[in-house]
Design a protein around this motif. Sequence first.
Motif, short mmCIF file in Angstrom:
data_model
loop_
_atom_site.label_atom_id
_atom_site.label_comp_id
_atom_site.label_asym_id
_atom_site.label_seq_id
_atom_site.Cartn_x
_atom_site.Cartn_y
_atom_site.Cartn_z
N GLN A 21 0.91 -1.34 0.02
CA GLN A 21 0.10 -0.02 -0.10
C GLN A 21 0.86 1.14 0.07
N GLN A 22 1.92 1.10 0.84
CA GLN A 22 2.69 2.53 1.11
C GLN A 22 3.68 2.47 -0.30
N ILE A 23 3.60 3.63 -0.89
CA ILE A 23 4.33 4.02 -1.98
C ILE A 23 5.83 4.30 -1.41
N LEU A 24 6.70 3.40 -2.18
CA LEU A 24 8.07 3.78 -1.97
C LEU A 24 8.60 4.88 -2.98
N PRO A 25 9.55 5.57 -2.44
CA PRO A 25 10.25 6.54 -3.32
C PRO A 25 11.16 5.96 -4.50
N ALA A 26 11.06 6.73 -5.45
CA ALA A 26 11.57 5.90 -6.77
C ALA A 26 13.33 5.58 -6.25
N ALA A 27 13.73 6.45 -5.40
CA ALA A 27 15.24 6.20 -5.19
C ALA A 27 15.48 5.04 -4.60
N ASP A 28 14.33 4.83 -3.50
CA ASP A 28 14.73 3.37 -2.72
C ASP A 28 14.42 2.40 -3.59
N LYS A 29 13.52 2.31 -4.59
CA LYS A 29 13.44 1.08 -5.54
C LYS A 29 14.62 0.87 -6.37
N VAL A 30 15.26 1.83 -6.69
CA VAL A 30 16.56 1.81 -7.52
C VAL A 30 17.47 1.28 -6.59
N GLU A 31 17.53 1.79 -5.49
CA GLU A 31 18.52 1.21 -4.48
C GLU A 31 18.31 -0.19 -4.13
N LEU A 32 16.94 -0.74 -4.04
CA LEU A 32 16.68 -1.88 -3.66
C LEU A 32 17.14 -3.08 -4.91
N VAL A 33 17.13 -2.57 -6.34
CA VAL A 33 17.40 -3.38 -7.34
C VAL A 33 19.13 -3.79 -7.26
N GLN A 34 19.79 -2.46 -7.14
CA GLN A 34 21.02 -2.45 -6.97
C GLN A 34 21.59 -3.40 -5.82
N ARG A 35 20.99 -3.00 -4.55
CA ARG A 35 21.36 -4.04 -3.38
C ARG A 35 21.23 -5.67 -3.77
N LEU A 36 20.03 -5.97 -4.30
CA LEU A 36 19.86 -7.34 -4.60
C LEU A 36 20.73 -7.79 -5.70
N VAL A 37 21.19 -7.04 -6.69
CA VAL A 37 22.17 -7.67 -7.42
C VAL A 37 23.40 -7.63 -6.83
N ALA A 38 23.73 -7.08 -5.80
CA ALA A 38 24.88 -6.99 -5.22
C ALA A 38 25.24 -8.35 -4.36
N THR A 39 24.03 -9.04 -4.23
CA THR A 39 24.02 -10.18 -3.42
C THR A 39 24.41 -11.46 -4.35
N GLY A 40 24.37 -11.17 -5.74
CA GLY A 40 24.63 -12.22 -6.47
C GLY A 40 23.38 -12.63 -7.35
N ILE A 41 22.62 -11.96 -7.27
CA ILE A 41 21.13 -12.15 -8.04
C ILE A 41 21.45 -11.55 -9.51
N SER A 42 21.37 -12.68 -10.48
CA SER A 42 21.55 -12.23 -11.96
C SER A 42 20.47 -12.21 -12.88
N ALA A 43 19.26 -11.87 -12.05
CA ALA A 43 17.93 -11.62 -12.99
C ALA A 43 16.95 -10.98 -11.94
N LEU A 46 24.54 -3.88 -14.52
CA LEU A 46 25.84 -4.57 -14.28
C LEU A 46 25.83 -5.69 -15.61
N PRO A 47 26.95 -5.78 -16.43
CA PRO A 47 27.02 -6.91 -17.26
C PRO A 47 26.54 -8.07 -16.77
N GLY A 48 25.66 -9.06 -17.53
CA GLY A 48 25.34 -10.49 -17.46
C GLY A 48 24.42 -10.54 -16.40
N VAL A 49 23.64 -9.35 -16.07
CA VAL A 49 22.51 -9.51 -15.29
C VAL A 49 21.10 -8.90 -16.11
N ARG A 50 20.22 -9.51 -15.87
CA ARG A 50 19.00 -9.44 -16.62
C ARG A 50 18.14 -8.43 -15.87
N TYR A 51 17.62 -7.44 -16.38
CA TYR A 51 16.63 -6.40 -15.82
C TYR A 51 15.40 -6.14 -16.40
#
Length: 314
Positions: free
Chosen positions: A28-50, A78-83
């Motif tokens: 329900q609560q809308i997250l700011p765009a900057a948090d969404k961007v950071e979320l994706v980047q944090r996830l990819v940093a754990t080794g997630i590749s898609a 990042l190269p090799g990651v599916r977005y």
Amino acid sequence: MTAGSEAANSQQVRVIEVGPRDGLQNEQQILPAADKVELVQRLVATGISAVEVTSFVRPDRVPQLADGVAVFPAVQKLPGVRYIALVPNLAGLQAAAEAGVQEIAVFGAASEQFSQSNLGRGIDDSLKMFEPVAAEARLLGMIVRGYVSTVLGCPFSGHVPVGNVVRVVRALDEMGCDEISLGDTIGVGTPHAVNELIAQVETVLAVQRIAVHFHDTYGMGLANSMAAIQAGVRAVDTSIGGLGGCPFAGRNATGNLATEDLVYALAGSEFDTGIDLDGLLQVNSWLAERVGRALPSKVAAALLAKQAGTSDAK
Ligand code: MG
């Protein structure tokens, strides 16, 4: 676990992280765009590749994801990651292309009633709607992922014949989908039903191109995903913390299988996800703070409590 030493005997299971789209969509609560961007980047940093980043749907339909146009280009790629971005129609595809999207997902259903309710049209009409989207995406050089929802049950009609699933899978394959994700939208499936489902879908689609997308409503998300992996599936959709849900599955419906739960379950087995569980826990804590509540993942809850309790002892 270090990469390399165990790599010789390990088989890769590809985790498709859907939290930023499928997960957040139900918040329900809308997250700011900057948090969404950071979320994706944090996830990819754990080794997630898609990772499914956002969707390009009508903003009034899904207010949480109305900022996809801003979020997608802002994510550092990042190269090799599916977005991946969800795209329902040609207008969405054009917006996605302008935002730099190279992989889209289209969304079909195996239940006539669910399709009517969720997409406002029946199965065949919705497939017709996706045909030009998939064709145009392929002309643009994009990868196309197809979703089939309600593969193991429908909130309206109950039982969904596996023949329906096979028919939709075949149609999505014919329109050029590279990977097709089978979704148990209301989480009612069992490992036994998953075995039958995969066996039937495999008759029309190579198992390498099948993904599974299981919800944890009945606590079966992990068991069902493990059954699919045992049956040869190597692509599993999960969501950080188990974020997400389904508006049709009831008020207390838990969401997607948690990424932490799958990564924990596969640790030490012959299957390797390449994802750092401790890293996921950090993302979980970070995200929980932003959405203002603990996320449903049992593995994360247990490990975070353990970390908090034993931090002095270590
Ligand atoms: Mg889902």
